[in-house]
Scaffold this active site. Structure first.
Site, mmCIF file in Angstrom:
data_model
loop_
_atom_site.group_PDB
_atom_site.id
_atom_site.type_symbol
_atom_site.label_atom_id
_atom_site.label_comp_id
_atom_site.label_asym_id
_atom_site.label_seq_id
_atom_site.Cartn_x
_atom_site.Cartn_y
_atom_site.Cartn_z
ATOM 1 N N ASN A 7 -40.187 -17.217 8.750
ATOM 2 C CA ASN A 7 -39.135 -17.237 7.743
ATOM 3 C C ASN A 7 -39.688 -16.469 6.543
ATOM 4 O OD1 ASN A 7 -37.292 -17.803 5.765
ATOM 5 N ND2 ASN A 7 -37.296 -20.023 6.080
ATOM 6 N N GLU A 387 -35.367 -26.845 10.584
ATOM 7 C CA GLU A 387 -34.877 -25.498 10.859
ATOM 8 C C GLU A 387 -35.827 -24.715 11.756
ATOM 9 O OE1 GLU A 387 -33.892 -25.231 6.497
ATOM 10 O OE2 GLU A 387 -32.403 -23.834 7.251
#
Ligand code: AMP
Length: 400
Positions: A7, A387
């Site tokens: 990310n 996530e």
């Protein structure tokens, strides 16, 4: 299968290595302040042995390339949690904006990179940073399949009546101005968990999901599909957030430009970084706001009341469109940890069949927990979001 999840933000790099066979996180880490004169890296490994010690280090990282090199060496080099980069089976990337061309998680090739780049104008802060992560990872993990998982994809099922803005249609055709929604990976993950807790299939449940962190968004889910969400073309819209305004009268912008002589960059800065909870009371961490409100700080109390009120308004709006509601689902930093906010959001909603049990609701929730009262027609769940796991699962699904 071992999946490395990346990310990549504008000045940060969050990463996690997961063993999908055991669902075990092998390592998780964060590089911060990339490009600054001094940066920071922290990494936690499982198991934490002397050979695989956790890392906390202040050091500069010139760019994402250097950060990623360091991370790959730490994870796969001597003392790393796995022997070599070849032991990684896939890399999953969080990409914020898929636009109207990238609907679902997809294997990354040159054409996909070009489409992510084409969507940069819609997400100028996030997509370029995501692309840097992709480019460096494709170089360092040559030959390893890479998958992009989009924040927008869960919201792709919204009907046009929900995603269109009531502005000239040509602006949508020309510039793709519409609601896209964000935090989709989190909303999808908790929606699936909620269905499992209800003992139903994901496509059978009607939910309102509340991702309340520093950024906040809500989603209306009908029969497992997102039909509306509070963030818009950008993550500035919707409920009130830590530093973002959420919905305001758009005419405030030209009014401010005229009255205060501000330019677009200054307005953007105010609405994204100086508004929300921070704008009202000078603080954006809910823990500080509770402490200040308890000490009699009127602005902190107002910020809290405004935050709760706006969430209630969205619950009402979404209740009207989801059909008979199965559950309200709280997640993210505030949703998982703040029993006061959860309690106040649900207070006075008994006429909608939503009643919280104060005892079950009490405290922070590290695991998925049902907190509704026995008499509540609608379930109220607190479900910690994950996530990284969701991105790894999506990566695995694409490659299968
Ligand atoms: P996130 O963006 O999901 O990491 O959430 C971060 C936000 O969660 C922080 O800014 C805080 O406002 C909030 N938060 C974290 N821990 C707590 C807690 N124990 N009580 C209340 N709010 C919390």
């Amino acid at each position: 299968m071992k999946v490395f999840v990346i990310n990549s933000g504008s000045s940060s790099l969050k990463y996690q290595l997961l063993d999908m066979d055991t669902q075990q996180v092998m390592t998780t880490g964060l590089v911060e302040r990339i490009g600054d004169s001094m940066g920071r890296i922290s990494q936690k490994n499982w198991p934490d042995t002397p050979q695989q010690a956790n890392i906390e280090e202040e050091r500069p990282f010139a760019d994402h390339h250097e950060a990623m090199h360091t991370v790959v060496n730490l994870v796969t080099g001597p003392g790393g949690v796995i022997a070599s980069a070849e032991a990684i089976d896939a890399v999953g990337h969080r990409v914020v904006q898929g636009g109207e061309t990238l609907f679902t998680s997809t294997c990354i090739d040159d054409a996909v990179v070009a489409q992510i780049r084409a969507n940069c104008p819609l997400s100028p802060l996030h997509n370029p940073a995501n692309l840097v992560g992709i480019e460096v990872a494709r170089e360092l993990f040559a030959g390893v399949p890479q998958v992009a998982v989009f924040d927008t994809e869960f919201h792709q099922t919204m009907p046009a009546e929900a995603f269109m803005y009531a502005i000239p249609y040509e602006l949508y055709e020309e510039l793709r101005i519409r609601r896209y929604g964000f935090h989709g990976t989190s909303h999808r993950y908790v929606a699936q968990q909620a269905a499992a807790m209800l003992g139903k299939r994901a496509d059978e449940v009607n939910l309102i999901t509340l991702h309340l962190g520093n950024g906040c968004s809500m989603a209306a889910v009908r029969q497992g599909q997102c039909i509306d969400t509070s963030m818009g073309m950008t993550p500035l819209a919707g409920v009130m957030m830590g530093t973002r305004s959420g919905d305001i009268d758009p005419a405030i912008i030209p009014f401010l430009m005229k009255e205060k002589g501000l330019d677009m960059a200054q307005i953007d800065d105010i609405l994204n970084k100086k508004s929300g909870l921070k704008g009202i009371c000078g603080m954006n961490d809910m823990r500080d706001i509770h402490a200040a409100a308890a000490q009699g700080d009127a602005k902190a109390a107002l910020a809290l009341s405004m935050f709760v009120y706006r969430i209630k308004q969205y619950i009402g709006a979404y209740y009207a469109v989801t059909g008979p509601l199965d559950a309200l689902v709280f997640t993210a930093g505030i949703g998982e940890n703040d029993d006061v906010v959860r309690g106040r959001v649900c207070a006075g909603l008994a006429h909608l069949g939503i009643e919280i049990d104060p005892e079950r609701n009490g405290g922070r929730k590290k695991t998925a927990t049902a907190v509704q009262a026995e008499s509540s027609r609608v379930a109220v769940f607190v479900i910690p979001t994950n996530e990284e796991l969701a991105i790894a699962q999506a990566t695995q699904a694409v490659l299968a």
